[in-house]
Design a protein around this motif. Structure first.
Motif, mmCIF file in Angstrom:
data_model
loop_
_atom_site.group_PDB
_atom_site.id
_atom_site.type_symbol
_atom_site.label_atom_id
_atom_site.label_comp_id
_atom_site.label_asym_id
_atom_site.label_seq_id
_atom_site.Cartn_x
_atom_site.Cartn_y
_atom_site.Cartn_z
ATOM 1 N N ASP A 274 0.815 -1.219 0.000
ATOM 2 C CA ASP A 274 0.000 0.000 0.000
ATOM 3 C C ASP A 274 0.843 1.260 0.000
ATOM 4 N N ARG A 275 1.994 1.164 -0.608
ATOM 5 C CA ARG A 275 2.871 2.310 -0.785
ATOM 6 C C ARG A 275 3.505 2.219 -2.166
ATOM 7 N N ILE A 276 4.219 3.264 -2.539
ATOM 8 C CA ILE A 276 4.959 3.286 -3.803
ATOM 9 C C ILE A 276 6.447 3.264 -3.473
ATOM 10 N N VAL A 277 7.162 2.278 -3.995
ATOM 11 C CA VAL A 277 8.605 2.269 -3.847
ATOM 12 C C VAL A 277 9.192 2.771 -5.170
ATOM 13 N N TYR A 278 10.191 3.643 -5.076
ATOM 14 C CA TYR A 278 10.740 4.267 -6.271
ATOM 15 C C TYR A 278 12.262 4.308 -6.198
ATOM 16 N N SER A 279 12.887 4.303 -7.356
ATOM 17 C CA SER A 279 14.321 4.588 -7.448
ATOM 18 C C SER A 279 14.487 6.045 -7.832
ATOM 19 N N GLU A 280 15.683 6.565 -7.572
ATOM 20 C CA GLU A 280 15.914 7.967 -7.949
ATOM 21 C C GLU A 280 17.376 8.154 -8.333
ATOM 22 N N GLN A 281 17.634 9.227 -9.081
ATOM 23 C CA GLN A 281 18.944 9.386 -9.712
ATOM 24 C C GLN A 281 19.631 10.684 -9.325
ATOM 25 N N SER A 282 19.355 11.153 -8.129
ATOM 26 C CA SER A 282 20.132 12.251 -7.590
ATOM 27 C C SER A 282 21.277 11.715 -6.750
ATOM 28 N N LEU A 283 20.944 10.805 -5.815
ATOM 29 C CA LEU A 283 21.949 10.174 -4.966
ATOM 30 C C LEU A 283 21.961 8.658 -5.123
ATOM 31 N N GLY A 284 21.049 8.136 -5.923
ATOM 32 C CA GLY A 284 20.967 6.686 -6.069
ATOM 33 C C GLY A 284 20.142 6.040 -4.983
ATOM 34 N N SER A 285 19.229 6.773 -4.371
ATOM 35 C CA SER A 285 18.459 6.254 -3.256
ATOM 36 C C SER A 285 17.301 5.384 -3.726
ATOM 37 N N ILE A 286 16.775 4.609 -2.776
ATOM 38 C CA ILE A 286 15.525 3.891 -2.949
ATOM 39 C C ILE A 286 14.549 4.484 -1.941
ATOM 40 N N GLY A 287 13.393 4.904 -2.448
ATOM 41 C CA GLY A 287 12.439 5.591 -1.587
ATOM 42 C C GLY A 287 11.116 4.859 -1.461
ATOM 43 N N PHE A 288 10.395 5.157 -0.367
ATOM 44 C CA PHE A 288 9.072 4.611 -0.111
ATOM 45 C C PHE A 288 8.143 5.783 0.158
ATOM 46 N N PHE A 289 7.098 5.885 -0.653
ATOM 47 C CA PHE A 289 6.138 6.975 -0.510
ATOM 48 C C PHE A 289 4.821 6.425 0.005
ATOM 49 N N ASP A 290 4.296 7.045 1.051
ATOM 50 C CA ASP A 290 3.044 6.624 1.667
ATOM 51 C C ASP A 290 1.968 7.664 1.373
ATOM 52 N N PRO A 291 1.029 7.358 0.476
ATOM 53 C CA PRO A 291 0.013 8.366 0.140
ATOM 54 C C PRO A 291 -0.928 8.676 1.289
ATOM 55 N N LYS A 292 -1.092 7.715 2.216
ATOM 56 C CA LYS A 292 -2.032 7.943 3.310
ATOM 57 C C LYS A 292 -1.553 9.107 4.176
ATOM 58 N N GLY A 293 -2.321 10.137 4.212
ATOM 59 C CA GLY A 293 -1.961 11.306 5.006
ATOM 60 C C GLY A 293 -1.068 12.293 4.284
ATOM 61 N N ALA A 294 -0.576 11.931 3.095
ATOM 62 C CA ALA A 294 0.284 12.852 2.351
ATOM 63 C C ALA A 294 -0.555 13.995 1.774
ATOM 64 N N ARG A 295 0.007 15.172 1.793
ATOM 65 C CA ARG A 295 -0.711 16.345 1.300
ATOM 66 C C ARG A 295 -0.154 16.742 -0.061
ATOM 67 N N PRO A 296 -0.997 16.753 -1.095
ATOM 68 C CA PRO A 296 -0.492 17.136 -2.425
ATOM 69 C C PRO A 296 -0.112 18.606 -2.470
ATOM 70 N N SER A 297 0.914 18.899 -3.237
ATOM 71 C CA SER A 297 1.302 20.297 -3.433
ATOM 72 C C SER A 297 0.367 20.996 -4.402
#
Length: 859
Positions: A274-297
């Protein structure tokens, strides 16, 4: 009357509660971290450079397939399930393989970024068939139900390729600029992103290609990259240049933009818990995003525009070539700790090297793999530290029927003085590894425990850690002075009147866990129609092995092989249903290891009271020719006047004859001695589990009795007792206990320590101490009480005759003269004679009782 009677009406008068302040309850002084631990391991492939494929393929056997378009690689690579071997197929110089689509026959379709070709690759023959594509670069490949392939191109063309004829059909529109990686819904609908500057959007194409629509992104100058159908049913897109994820609801046309952080360059996306796991190419990190409670910009509603295609076709003849195949030994470093930074709605682990490309989530093996510079890496659960204390399970969660489970934690800092006589406080980091989780969900807190003090944290997972809906393995890390850290935990549910049903466990160190040796096991309840059984394990070290279910007659009924990383937690709820079996009475859940170490556990939960009973884990050291079963009751004791004791016996060798004797208990200070009763002879067939219901009735009939059962067998035997009573409404409650081997006696020069002695009022909790002298000579035992603060609270000396068991009711109160929600008892023999000790902590509202074994330490 035989022995000592513990009536339903307690002798203990109401107690004055001792206020324990913030060190015990109320508002705890704890801190929650802004960083999250995990582990990363690199598989370094010889002469490897950067694994920049757009996707990774996880085969059923755990093999990982990926590609590299770098000038030094230019290859398709497979990594073996154990990570020790790699195979590299080097492609022609102009290929730059990027995207892989596996076919059922073991071949792959490969999107070539360098030569503008679509290629079929056969790993068995090392051959490739290359079809020249008149469009530009294929970003990805999706198979249709009819075997044709959808291929989005970087020049904005959507291509349909027919492998049977070698025909490309190009769907062209001026509305599309650069098409990126595709996603296909089960009905064949195709989704992709258009990353054209000024026209960035999300594209939907009907399964047959007859219609298409495009939603313009809130910021049309972003660079949308990967598209997936999220766990929530929405379409999720990574927007590379804007450090954000965008969620599209196709039903309402609502687009929500979530900015992750200013420096993040998100690339690949996968669903995870129930989350989104993503790769990224600034530092090479692996991230986990939790939409529950997240506030859109930003939130916008954009109506899609319909796209009209023009088509043209091209049929090509493939060329065939050979690739160069090379078998390689992979260098695998030991897992290393990595730190994750916690944001408002995300965690990013610095696990890669500058760039992280494709991700694959391998939940059956408890790992997340991703491609980066220098090799393929895994993201794994965090490692243990020296001095850690483990609990196989802890919970703050709603269960079957809406029952709420919670965990209370008792933490004691022994406070050993150093050479200068100084004692030190310990800052204990408490963390739950959620069941089935690899990384990305952090339940942790750090609490100070003063030297000599005991800290009680009620509902620790919800209150201190801030996670009221979580269960998993609990680990305490002291950081310093780890040898002075001791802990216990109680998992329980509350009744409406405040009474509780639960069980207590002492924390274990790494040296006390189950290692690679002969198999160990749990025994399931005799009445499985009224109880459900959960089982699981917490990986203290990365472990491989097998869990089997063996019925009461010794026949193996199910097998489950496992291979999980260090720190991983798994629970089977219920274990029978998850392994495809009906509930089996008196069955054994057997754990065997080929590598690593684990904490296995089992819990039997009554279907009516929801009382959880801890199932003792039995190893080879728990069997003996002679065993003691303490805390046996019949129609008396803390469980009330309907209590009974059931006994389960198992022999790992041949058929065994067991002689059982009963030794009635006496109250501390009472004159006389208990008269041994028996024997009752029990035959245990080879490899079978035998259950004896209400065994004390065979000794004493209907007379109330409490005491200890002694077992003598002609071969080493295992034993588990279950003391239970019926609830006022329905169902049963009680406790389980493994038969105690002679070596479990407190030896000379040592002391038994209980850190959860609770005497907190006639209708709250009462803790009774059971002491047994196994020798043929009388002994004198001292019981010393210490307050939660570490201050002396009194002591009492108890005389115990040969082979006697004595019970000290309300032990902490009897010694100290005051009640407390938590206090410490230290018990030792004045002459150094061995003795056995057991604390029974009873809830006076429900009658449910915890059987607590002592911590053993030098005097």
């Amino acid at each position: 009357m035989i022995g000592f009677s513990l009536g339903a009406t307690p002798r203990l008068r109401p107690l004055a509660l001792l206020f324990l302040g913030t060190l015990v309850s109320g508002t705890p002084a704890f801190s929650q971290s802004t960083t999250a631990p995990a582990t990363s391991r690199t598989y370094t492939i010889p002469n490897g450079s950067r694994y920049d494929a757009a996707n990774m393929v996880l085969a059923a056997d755990g093999t990982i397939w990926t590609a590299s378009a770098s000038t030094t690689e230019n290859a398709v690579v497979s990594l073996s399930p154990d990570g020790k071997k790699a195979t590299r197929w080097t492609f022609p110089v102009d290929a730059a393989p990027s995207y892989l689509l596996p076919e059922p026959d073991g071949t792959f379709w490969v999107a070539e970024l360098g030569g503008f070709k679509l290629t079929r690759f056969n790993p068995s023959t090392n051959e490739i068939e290359r079809y020249s594509d008149a469009a530009r670069r294929a970003t990805g490949i999706i198979r249709r139900a009819d075997g044709k392939l959808w291929v989005p191109e970087t020049n904005g063309v959507l291509t349909l390729f027919d492998p049977a004829t070698g025909t490309f059909t190009y769907f062209k529109s001026d509305s599309l600029i650069h098409l990126s990686y595709p996603y296909k819904d089960p009905d064949g609908t195709l989704w992709m992103a258009d990353f054209g500057t000024g026209k960035a959007g999300i594209v939907r194409v009907a399964a047959d290609g007859s219609k298409a629509w495009k939603w313009e992104l809130p910021d049309p100058f972003g660079s949308p990259t990967k598209v997936i159908r999220g766990f929530d049913g929405a379409i999720w897109v990574s927007v590379y240049d804007l450090a954000s994820l965008v969620r599209l609801d196709p039903q309402t046309n609502e687009l929500k933009t979530f900015i992750i952080s200013e420096t993040t360059l998100p690339y690949d996306l996968q669903n995870y818990k129930d989350r989104i796991v993503y790769s990224e190419q600034s530092l090479g990190s692996i991230g986990f995003f939790d939409p529950k409670g997240a506030r859109p910009s930003e939130t916008k509603t954009n109506t899609p525009t319909e796209i009209t295609f023009e088509t043209e076709t091209l049929t090509v003849i493939p060329t065939k070539e050979k690739t160069t195949k090379l078998e390689l030994d992979v260098s695998t470093a030991a897992p290393e700790p990595v730190s994750g930074v916690i944001g408002d709605s995300h965690i990013e682990y610095l696990a890669g090297s500058t760039y992280s490309w494709a991700i694959v989530v391998d939940e059956p093996r408890g790992r997340i793999l991703f491609a980066t510079i220098g090799g393929i890496r895994e993201l794994l659960p965090p490692l243990a530290s020296p001095g850690d204390v483990f609990f196989p399970s802890a919970a703050s969660i709603s269960g079957v029927g809406g029952v709420r489970w919670q965990t209370d934690l008792f933490v004691w800092n022994r406070g050993t003085a150093d050479t200068s006589g100084a004692t030190k406080s310990i800052d204990v980091t408490e963390r739950v590894q959620p069941s089935g989780w690899i990384a990305g969900l952090i339940a942790q807190a750090t609490v100070p425990v003063a030297a000599g003090a005991i800290r009680l944290q009620e509902d620790v997972v919800a209150t201190d850690m801030g996670f009221p809906d979580l269960f998993g393995g609990l680990r305490l890390s002291p950081g310093a002075n780890g040898s002075d850290l001791f802990a216990g935990a109680r998992v329980y549910r509350k009744r409406e009147d405040g009474g509780t049903f639960g069980f207590y466990r002492n924390g274990l160190r790494a040296s006390q866990v189950f290692l690679v040796e002969e198999p160990g096991f749990l025994i399931t309840p005799a009445d499985v129609s009224s109880e459900r059984t959960n089982a699981g394990m917490y990986m203290v070290q990365a472990a491989k092995g097998e869990m089997t279910i063996v019925d009461s007659e010794g026949t193996t009924r199910a097998r489950h092989a496992f291979s999980w990383p260090e720190g991983y937690h798994v629970q089977f709820s219920s274990v029978f249903s998850q392994l495809g079996l009906p509930p089996l009475p008196n069955a054994r859940i057997v754990f065997s290891l080929t590598s690593g170490s684990i904490l296995p556990y089992g819990i039997a939960i009554d279907n009516s009271t929801n009382d959880p009973a801890d199932l003792p884990f039995l190893k080879s050291g728990d069997r003996a020719f002679g065993l003691r079963v303490p805390g046996a009751f019949h129609r008396t004791g803390p469980l009330g006047d309907e209590a009974r004791t059931d006994l389960q016996l198992f022999s790992a060798a041949g058929a065994t004859t067991v002689s059982a004797y009963f030794r009635p208990a006496l109250a501390a200070g009472d004159p006389g001695s208990g008269v041994e009763v028996g024997p009752v002879v029990i035959e245990v067939p080879e490899k079978a589990v035998v259950n004896v219901t209400d065994i004390l009735r065979q000794f004493v009939g209907d007379t109330p009795a409490a005491g200890e059962i002694e077992l003598s067998a002609n071969q080493p035997i295992y034993a588990v007792s279950r003391v239970s009573a019926p609830d006022q409404d329905s169902g049963r409650y009680g406790f389980t206990l493994a038969g105690q081997v002679p070596e479990s006696a407190i030896p000379s020069g040592s002391r038994a320590v209980f850190i959860a002695a609770t005497d907190s009022g006639w209708d709250v909790f009462q803790s009774d101490l059971h002491l047994t002298n196994p020798s043929g000579d009388p002994i004198e035992v001292t019981v010393r009480a210490t307050s939660y603060e570490g201050k002396p609270a009194g002591e009492k000396t108890i005389q115990i005759g040969p082979q006697e068991t004595r019970i000290l009711e309300a032990a902490f109160y009897s010694v100290s003269g005051f009640g407390a929600p938590v206090g410490r008892l230290d018990i030792f023999s004045s002459a150094g004679s061995p003795f056995h000790a057991l604390l029974l902590r009873g809830d006076r509202k429900t009658g449910d009782t915890d059987a607590i074994l002592p911590l053993l330490m030098t005097r």
